[in-house]
Design a protein around this motif. Structure first.
Motif: not given
Length: 296
Positions: A31-35, A157-163, A169-175, A178-187
């Motif tokens: 996912a990181l490489a795609a982003i 676009r970055a969030a969609a590629l990660a999904i 679960s994750g976060m994309v922050n460009l300056g 922000v897009k939150i993909l879902g809660p942290r693994p522990d909720g």
């Protein structure tokens, strides 16, 4: 399958970016490489600072008052820009970037009214003929600037590629967009800080489990001349910076929508808060006088 947290910071689109992905190591790495590849691709295509970008090619055509056919992705961005122009009653205008020829915020000097008036005739999306896929410029010397859309689009676009890579679960922050993909693994939710536009530190911090957060304000680039503050968000009809709202944050499903909504609200000045309320998205605003409103 074990879950790991992969964090990576990088520079792109003229700002500091950060990605945190919680997933199986192979999913997170993929996912990181795609982003990174996608953000680089979009910057390469739409940067106004690159002479080899598609945007630069469009602007060379615009400078001569010509026309050009564009691909489907660019068509969708122009369609969205047109929708923002209409929704904002002409205030969100991707032809207004030409005003930076008058406004140099590193100089510490405001332009003259004469400088601004010389540029205003070349501003106005209504002066552009947009009949997909053909874009035509009837007035030589115009140019487009997609800076108010592309970074937020890159977040989505970055969030969609990660999904697509299996990350839930994750976060994309460009300056700060922000897009939150879902809660942290522990909720638990992710904590997203909202910068105060007038002093060091945060205005507030949001607890977000999913969705997009985008902010717009006069703090990113500004200058103070003879005690008056001039921000970088310019009214395309007057050529001068807006003066009512210092910052706006909007939450939504898409960062592209949240970002343009925040900018439109600032451009609407005193009408911005009521416009945001009617829009119905969670939001927060602070005026130049320090008044705070909205509901998040």
């Amino acid at each position: 399958m074990p879950i790991a947290s992969l964090r990576h910071s990088f520079q792109a689109m003229g700002t500091v970016c950060e990605v945190e992905l919680c997933a199986a190591p192979d999913q997170a790495e993929r996912a990181l490489a795609a982003i990174l590849a996608e953000v680089e691709r979009l910057e390469r295509r739409y940067s106004r600072y690159r002479s080899d970008s598609l945007l630069a090619e469009i602007n060379r055509v615009a400078a001569g008052g010509g026309s050009i056919e564009v691909d489907l992705e660019t068509q969708s961005l122009l369609d969205y820009a047109q929708a923002c122009y209409e929704q904002s009653e002409g205030l969100f205008d991707i032809t207004s970037g030409i005003l930076r020829r008058a406004w140099c915020f590193d100089s510490g000097q405001a332009p003259s009214e004469k400088q601004i008036q010389s540029l205003l005739p070349k501003i106005g999306w209504d002066k552009v003929r947009w009949r997909p896929p053909r874009l035509s410029f009837s007035i030589p010397g115009m140019e487009l600037d997609l800076g108010g859309i592309v970074k937020e689009y890159a977040v989505d676009r970055a969030a969609a590629l990660a999904i697509n890579c299996g990350v839930r679960s994750g976060m994309v922050n460009l300056g700060g967009d922000v897009k939150i993909l879902g809660p942290r693994p522990d909720g638990r939710p992710w904590r997203v800080g909202i910068r105060h536009p007038r002093r060091a530190g945060l205005l507030t911090a949001l607890q977000v489990r999913e969705g997009a957060i985008a902010s717009s304000g006069d703090y990113a680039r500004c200058m103070i001349v003879n005690g008056q503050r001039f921000g970088h968000i310019l009214n395309p009809k007057t050529g001068w910076p807006v003066q009512h709202l210092a910052a706006v944050t909007v939450l939504g499903e898409l960062c592209t929508v949240a970002g343009s909504a925040a900018t439109i609200a600032i451009l609407k000045e005193a009408q911005g808060p009521d416009w945001l309320k009617a829009l119905g998205l969670p939001h927060l605003w602070i005026s130049v006088s320090g008044e705070i409103g909205g509901a998040i």
